[in-house]
Design a protein around this motif. Structure first.
Motif, PDB file in Angstrom:
ATOM      1  N   ARG A 151      44.960  34.277  31.210  1.00 58.04           N
ATOM      2  CA  ARG A 151      43.673  34.506  31.923  1.00 58.04           C
ATOM      3  C   ARG A 151      42.678  33.712  31.509  1.00 58.04           C
ATOM      4  O   ARG A 151      41.356  33.736  32.106  1.00 58.04           O
ATOM      5  CB  ARG A 151      43.563  36.022  32.320  1.00 58.04           C
ATOM      6  N   THR A 182      37.387  34.715  43.280  1.00 54.46           N
ATOM      7  CA  THR A 182      38.135  35.607  42.412  1.00 54.46           C
ATOM      8  C   THR A 182      37.006  36.239  41.457  1.00 54.46           C
ATOM      9  O   THR A 182      36.104  36.043  41.262  1.00 54.46           O
ATOM     10  CB  THR A 182      39.157  34.766  41.467  1.00 54.46           C
ATOM     11  N   SER A 249      43.099  38.877  38.042  1.00 54.94           N
ATOM     12  CA  SER A 249      44.239  38.714  38.746  1.00 54.94           C
ATOM     13  C   SER A 249      45.014  37.261  38.471  1.00 54.94           C
ATOM     14  O   SER A 249      46.335  37.006  38.737  1.00 54.94           O
ATOM     15  CB  SER A 249      44.311  39.170  40.232  1.00 54.94           C
ATOM     16  N   GLN A 250      44.106  36.293  38.241  1.00 57.24           N
ATOM     17  CA  GLN A 250      44.618  34.906  37.964  1.00 57.24           C
ATOM     18  C   GLN A 250      43.646  34.133  37.145  1.00 57.24           C
ATOM     19  O   GLN A 250      42.659  34.523  36.768  1.00 57.24           O
ATOM     20  CB  GLN A 250      44.970  34.242  39.199  1.00 57.24           C
ATOM     21  N   ARG A 251      44.166  32.954  36.466  1.00 56.96           N
ATOM     22  CA  ARG A 251      43.450  32.211  35.533  1.00 56.96           C
ATOM     23  C   ARG A 251      42.483  31.305  36.200  1.00 56.96           C
ATOM     24  O   ARG A 251      41.132  31.095  35.926  1.00 56.96           O
ATOM     25  CB  ARG A 251      44.220  31.416  34.612  1.00 56.96           C
TER      26      ARG A 251
END
Length: 279
Positions: A151, A182, A249-251
């Motif tokens: 991440r 994000t 939740s994501q990089r």
């Protein structure tokens, strides 16, 4: 939140589970030649980046020698770093007197350590002198390392020339609502050239409503938990900031640009190419 510079005695400036930015971690470690610093973080992957000096990093029975090539300051060459996986023990040994940044992001899995050498750095330059937005970004853990990191995004941002704005048009990334945005917590550490320079960090929580402003100086740390957050350097001074982003939740980072100023995305050369590099 603004944290003025202080002697942290090699203890975390932004610790695990921080109240404001729990997805990130930040420490500054200062060592004399031959000194060592050991650490291990449960639940956080990290990246060791010498601001100045040269170190050897030992992690997971691997030895990464001669990391860091800079002498006088962060303008003195390109960065290098070592990725340290979650829950892995790391030892930093100073080959010269050194100041080391340790950047971290919350991540549960344990991956494989690696070195990011100066030749691996993703370099992006955008903006213009006319728009007062000319800057350079050096991605230490950038798109080329996407499949090797959980991440964490780590980069160095420089104003090109003296004075000017960075992070404009204003954007935010405090809410997970793909495909528009994000949640990425963010941490900066600022440096100025000459070192008595200074600047301003703005944080506007709501579009078209007054926000906060922090007077940033050499060594200031700023935590961005929510809101639109451009910054600027005073005329006559160069500005640098070490940047840590930790995704929920994501990089890959998806920025949401402030509606009031979004039209200026089309006036700043290269800005959309820059956006694509935070992956």
């Amino acid at each position: 939140m603004h944290i003025p510079p202080f002697d942290n005695h090699n203890k975390a400036i932004v610790d695990v589970d921080d109240t404001h930015v729990p997805l990130t971690y930040f420490n500054i470690v200062k060592l004399k030649v031959g000194e060592r610093f050991d650490y291990r973080l449960a639940g956080y992957e990290t990246c060791v980046v010498p601001a100045t000096g040269t170190v050897t990093v030992e992690v997971a029975e691997q030895v990464f020698a001669d990391i860091g090539t800079r002498g006088a300051d962060v303008w003195d060459g390109d960065p290098e770093g070592v990725y340290v996986p979650t829950n892995a023990s790391a030892r930093i040994t100073a080959r010269t007197d050194t100041e080391v940044f340790i950047a971290g992001a919350q991540f549960a899995e344990t991956l494989t350590p690696f070195a990011a050498r100066s030749g691996d750095i993703d370099l992006v330059q955008y903006g213009s002198d006319d728009t007062k937005t000319h800057r350079k970004i050096k991605h230490i853990l950038g798109t080329d390392h996407h499949d090797r990191v959980g991440r964490l995004l780590v980069s160095e941002l420089f104003t090109v020339g003296a004075g000017g704005w960075s992070g404009f048009p204003s954007h935010k990334h405090d809410t997970d609502r793909l495909p528009d945005e994000t949640r990425h917590d963010e941490c900066y550490n600022f440096r100025f050239k000459p070192d008595y320079g200074s600047g301003l960090q703005m944080v506007q929580r709501v579009d078209n409503e007054p926000g906060d402003a922090y007077h940033i100086i050499n060594g200031s740390t700023v935590l961005i938990d929510n809101g639109y957050h451009p910054c600027c350097a005073l005329p006559g001074y160069e500005m640098y900031y070490f940047t840590i982003l930790g995704g929920l939740s994501q990089r890959s980072l998806k920025q949401y640009f402030q509606p009031t100023h979004a039209a200026q995305l089309h006036t700043i050369p290269g800005i959309m190419d820059m956006v694509e590099t935070f992956k």
